[in-house]
Motif scaffolding. Structure first.
Motif, PDB file in Angstrom:
ATOM      1  N   ARG A   1       6.093  38.582  50.638  1.00  0.00           N
ATOM      2  CA  ARG A   1       6.581  37.824  49.488  1.00  0.00           C
ATOM      3  C   ARG A   1       5.752  36.570  49.251  1.00  0.00           C
ATOM      4  NH1 ARG A   1      12.952  39.003  50.784  1.00  0.00           N
ATOM      5  NH2 ARG A   1      13.170  40.707  49.264  1.00  0.00           N
ATOM      6  N   ARG A   2       5.313  35.938  50.320  1.00  0.00           N
ATOM      7  CA  ARG A   2       4.453  34.759  50.169  1.00  0.00           C
ATOM      8  C   ARG A   2       3.129  35.141  49.527  1.00  0.00           C
ATOM      9  NH1 ARG A   2       3.990  32.145  55.884  1.00  0.00           N
ATOM     10  NH2 ARG A   2       2.557  30.728  54.748  1.00  0.00           N
ATOM     11  N   ILE A   3       2.556  36.263  49.942  1.00  0.00           N
ATOM     12  CA  ILE A   3       1.303  36.716  49.329  1.00  0.00           C
ATOM     13  C   ILE A   3       1.512  37.019  47.853  1.00  0.00           C
ATOM     14  CG2 ILE A   3      -0.381  38.600  49.280  1.00  0.00           C
ATOM     15  CD1 ILE A   3      -0.198  38.685  52.348  1.00  0.00           C
ATOM     16  N   ALA A   4       2.573  37.766  47.542  1.00  0.00           N
ATOM     17  CA  ALA A   4       2.838  38.116  46.145  1.00  0.00           C
ATOM     18  C   ALA A   4       3.032  36.863  45.298  1.00  0.00           C
ATOM     19  CB  ALA A   4       4.064  39.021  46.060  1.00  0.00           C
ATOM     20  N   HIS A   5       3.751  35.893  45.828  1.00  0.00           N
ATOM     21  CA  HIS A   5       3.987  34.657  45.079  1.00  0.00           C
ATOM     22  C   HIS A   5       2.679  33.926  44.803  1.00  0.00           C
ATOM     23  CE1 HIS A   5       5.925  30.932  43.782  1.00  0.00           C
ATOM     24  NE2 HIS A   5       5.132  30.284  44.626  1.00  0.00           N
ATOM     25  N   ARG A   6       1.818  33.843  45.799  1.00  0.00           N
ATOM     26  CA  ARG A   6       0.548  33.121  45.620  1.00  0.00           C
ATOM     27  C   ARG A   6      -0.395  33.861  44.669  1.00  0.00           C
ATOM     28  NH1 ARG A   6      -1.247  32.044  51.624  1.00  0.00           N
ATOM     29  NH2 ARG A   6      -3.209  31.498  50.572  1.00  0.00           N
ATOM     30  N   VAL A   7      -0.405  35.182  44.758  1.00  0.00           N
ATOM     31  CA  VAL A   7      -1.244  35.954  43.833  1.00  0.00           C
ATOM     32  C   VAL A   7      -0.749  35.781  42.404  1.00  0.00           C
ATOM     33  CG1 VAL A   7      -1.985  38.278  43.179  1.00  0.00           C
ATOM     34  CG2 VAL A   7      -1.974  37.606  45.602  1.00  0.00           C
TER      35      VAL A   7
ATOM     36  N   LEU B   1      -4.037  49.079  38.195  1.00  0.00           N
ATOM     37  CA  LEU B   1      -5.022  48.063  38.527  1.00  0.00           C
ATOM     38  C   LEU B   1      -5.408  47.197  37.339  1.00  0.00           C
ATOM     39  CD1 LEU B   1      -7.378  50.170  40.840  1.00  0.00           C
ATOM     40  CD2 LEU B   1      -5.333  48.866  41.449  1.00  0.00           C
ATOM     41  N   ARG B   2      -5.065  47.627  36.132  1.00  0.00           N
ATOM     42  CA  ARG B   2      -5.426  46.835  34.962  1.00  0.00           C
ATOM     43  C   ARG B   2      -4.250  45.983  34.465  1.00  0.00           C
ATOM     44  NH1 ARG B   2      -5.530  52.176  32.155  1.00  0.00           N
ATOM     45  NH2 ARG B   2      -3.774  52.258  30.691  1.00  0.00           N
ATOM     46  N   CYS B   3      -3.233  45.873  35.321  1.00  0.00           N
ATOM     47  CA  CYS B   3      -2.098  44.996  35.021  1.00  0.00           C
ATOM     48  C   CYS B   3      -2.609  43.590  34.697  1.00  0.00           C
ATOM     49  CB  CYS B   3      -1.187  44.968  36.233  1.00  0.00           C
ATOM     50  SG  CYS B   3       0.000  43.625  36.272  1.00  0.00           S
ATOM     51  N   ALA B   4      -1.981  42.910  33.763  1.00  0.00           N
ATOM     52  CA  ALA B   4      -2.401  41.558  33.373  1.00  0.00           C
ATOM     53  C   ALA B   4      -1.203  40.633  33.352  1.00  0.00           C
ATOM     54  CB  ALA B   4      -3.071  41.596  32.009  1.00  0.00           C
TER      55      ALA B   4
ATOM     56  N   ALA C   1      -1.599  32.528  40.892  1.00  0.00           N
ATOM     57  CA  ALA C   1      -2.997  32.476  40.483  1.00  0.00           C
ATOM     58  C   ALA C   1      -3.256  33.269  39.214  1.00  0.00           C
ATOM     59  CB  ALA C   1      -3.889  32.983  41.611  1.00  0.00           C
ATOM     60  N   GLY C   2      -2.195  33.864  38.636  1.00  0.00           N
ATOM     61  CA  GLY C   2      -2.332  34.606  37.394  1.00  0.00           C
ATOM     62  C   GLY C   2      -2.848  36.019  37.570  1.00  0.00           C
ATOM     63  N   LYS C   3      -2.729  36.563  38.771  1.00  0.00           N
ATOM     64  CA  LYS C   3      -3.226  37.906  39.048  1.00  0.00           C
ATOM     65  C   LYS C   3      -2.066  38.816  39.441  1.00  0.00           C
ATOM     66  CE  LYS C   3      -7.347  35.642  40.879  1.00  0.00           C
ATOM     67  NZ  LYS C   3      -8.118  35.709  39.629  1.00  0.00           N
ATOM     68  N   CYS C   4      -2.313  40.121  39.395  1.00  0.00           N
ATOM     69  CA  CYS C   4      -1.305  41.105  39.761  1.00  0.00           C
ATOM     70  C   CYS C   4      -1.494  41.521  41.208  1.00  0.00           C
ATOM     71  CB  CYS C   4      -1.399  42.325  38.860  1.00  0.00           C
ATOM     72  SG  CYS C   4      -1.063  41.940  37.127  1.00  0.00           S
ATOM     73  N   VAL C   5      -0.438  42.056  41.788  1.00  0.00           N
ATOM     74  CA  VAL C   5      -0.535  42.545  43.160  1.00  0.00           C
ATOM     75  C   VAL C   5       0.106  43.924  43.244  1.00  0.00           C
ATOM     76  CG1 VAL C   5       1.562  41.261  43.836  1.00  0.00           C
ATOM     77  CG2 VAL C   5      -0.036  42.068  45.591  1.00  0.00           C
ATOM     78  N   VAL C   6      -0.673  44.861  43.782  1.00  0.00           N
ATOM     79  CA  VAL C   6      -0.201  46.216  44.076  1.00  0.00           C
ATOM     80  C   VAL C   6      -0.090  46.326  45.587  1.00  0.00           C
ATOM     81  CG1 VAL C   6      -0.723  48.678  43.922  1.00  0.00           C
ATOM     82  CG2 VAL C   6      -1.318  47.156  42.027  1.00  0.00           C
TER      83      VAL C   6
END
Length: 405
Positions: free
Chosen positions: A305-311, A401-404, A314-319
């Motif tokens: 959850r910490r990784i997802a929150h930080r990603v 992977l092209r999530c925005a 930063a305005g990026k998606c996480v799979v």
């Protein structure tokens, strides 16, 4: 995960960018450089770690494989784990022909802020200036570096699964192989390459992982890691995401430093600082599970959850990908597998990720879900072989992977 030795800072228009840190974990957690780093798209990258002592007067001809093509090629050199400044007095990039030899006429000098020499402070990275001309996708690139007075801890990536070349003296400008008589299975002082693709909307995915992502049990010198197979799929599909950065580290954990800084502590430098990264693909956690250090499913879930929150911040998606089975590996036991299965339930249903890829379902045996499918097993019951690596890449929904954001 345990590992083996496989066979084997600055691209900006005019300014040197650097991030100075105090300890390995702090260096990994430091905010990424800001000046012009966002231009272009990463075409190759590898996680940096502390290596053995640097060798004064050594030349390195480092072989890396591009994922996306384009113009304005730049390289990032790294002294992230050094304890003193690193000077590179000559650097070139060209297309590899065969072995250490380059394609005639392709070798070009790299500069840093217009200078042929760059000194990278301890704990810093530096981007080179852009090189003119076009650079193709899916080709071997040779980056040649010379360090006149290297000493102390070097920075690099020890398990490259790729043969590179070394030799005494400065022969970086030579295209022949004569003076590159020794080989190395590691990448030294180089951790990223970027280009400017022809399509303005082209992005990249960064795979944050451990030794499976790093390519253990795949065939060396063949680019058979699962991110390599993914890069070929993206290129064939002419997808809007084509750059692929393999940020796997053998033995790496989500929560604890050890085999390199943890995923949490290296996220900024290894992933979020890379130009053009649109999506982070998180496939890590088996080392936390099997380490028998008392890590619970809730501990690991909190780390995800910490990784997802930080990603996302930063305005990026996480799979995220589920953790594969590993019964038969010496550290397996029912308690560790119970943690793995609980974590996988969270990954599938927790809702913290923009998409999920079920690598567990791809890898597990229908007869014994705690074990790797024998036809995909690299031999140690934890790491997939080449066929398994391709199966992982084939399971990724390219649309995710092209999530925005």
């Amino acid at each position: 995960m345990t590992g083996r030795l496989g066979r084997g800072c600055r691209v900006a228009a005019a300014l040197l960018t650097a991030v100075a840190c105090q300890s390995p974990a702090a260096r990994a957690a430091a905010p990424p450089p800001s000046a012009e780093r966002a231009s272009g798209v990463v075409t190759w990258a590898s996680s940096a770690d502390r290596m053995g002592a640097g060798t004064a007067g050594q030349g390195y001809r480092l072989i890396v494989h591009t994922s996306v093509g384009g113009t304005g090629l730049r390289v990032r050199v790294t002294n992230a784990f050094g304890d003193r400044p690193l000077t590179l007095d000559s650097a070139y990039a060209g297309l590899r022909g065969r072995g250490a030899a380059l394609r005639p006429g392709s070798n070009r000098r790299l500069t840093f802020g217009g200078a042929r020499t760059v000194t990278v402070p301890a704990g810093a990275v530096a981007w080179s200036d852009p090189l003119p001309g076009s650079w193709p996708a899916g080709r071997d690139l040779a980056v040649s570096l010379h360090t006149p007075d290297a000493a102390g801890p070097a920075t690099g990536h020890w398990m490259a699964m790729q043969t590179s070349y070394t030799g005494p003296g400065d022969h970086t400008g030579e295209e022949g192989a004569t003076n590159w008589g020794a080989t190395t299975g590691s990448w030294w002082y180089l951790d990223a390459v970027s280009v400017r693709p022809s399509r303005a909307d082209t992005g990249a995915v960064a795979a944050l992982g451990d030794s499976i992502t790093d390519g253990w049990a795949s065939t060396g010198d063949r680019n058979h890691r699962w991110p390599d197979y993914l890069a070929r799929r993206l290129n064939t599909a002419h997808a809007s995401v084509q750059g692929v950065a393999d940020e796997g580290v053998s033995g790496n954990q989500v929560l604890a430093d050890g085999a390199g800084p943890s995923a949490l502590n290296r996220l900024d430098r290894d992933v979020l600082s890379l130009p053009g990264v649109r999506t982070v693909f998180l496939f890590e956690g088996v080392n936390d599970v099997k380490a028998h250090t008392g890590v619970t499913a809730q501990d690991l879930i909190a780390g995800y959850r910490r990784i997802a929150h930080r990603v996302h911040a930063a305005g990026k998606c996480v799979v995220a990908a589920t953790i594969g089975p590993f019964e038969g590996w010496p550290e397996w036991d029912p308690a560790a597998d119970a943690v793995r299965r609980e974590v996988n339930r969270y990954i599938r249903t927790g809702g913290d990720f923009d998409a999920v890829t079920d690598f567990d379902r791809v890898l597990r045996s229908p007869r014994d879900p705690a074990r790797l499918l024998p036809s995909l097993d690299g031999g140690d019951h934890l790491h997939p072989d080449d066929k398994g690596m391709q199966a992982l890449a084939d399971a990724v929904d390219l649309r995710s992977l092209r999530c925005a954001r």
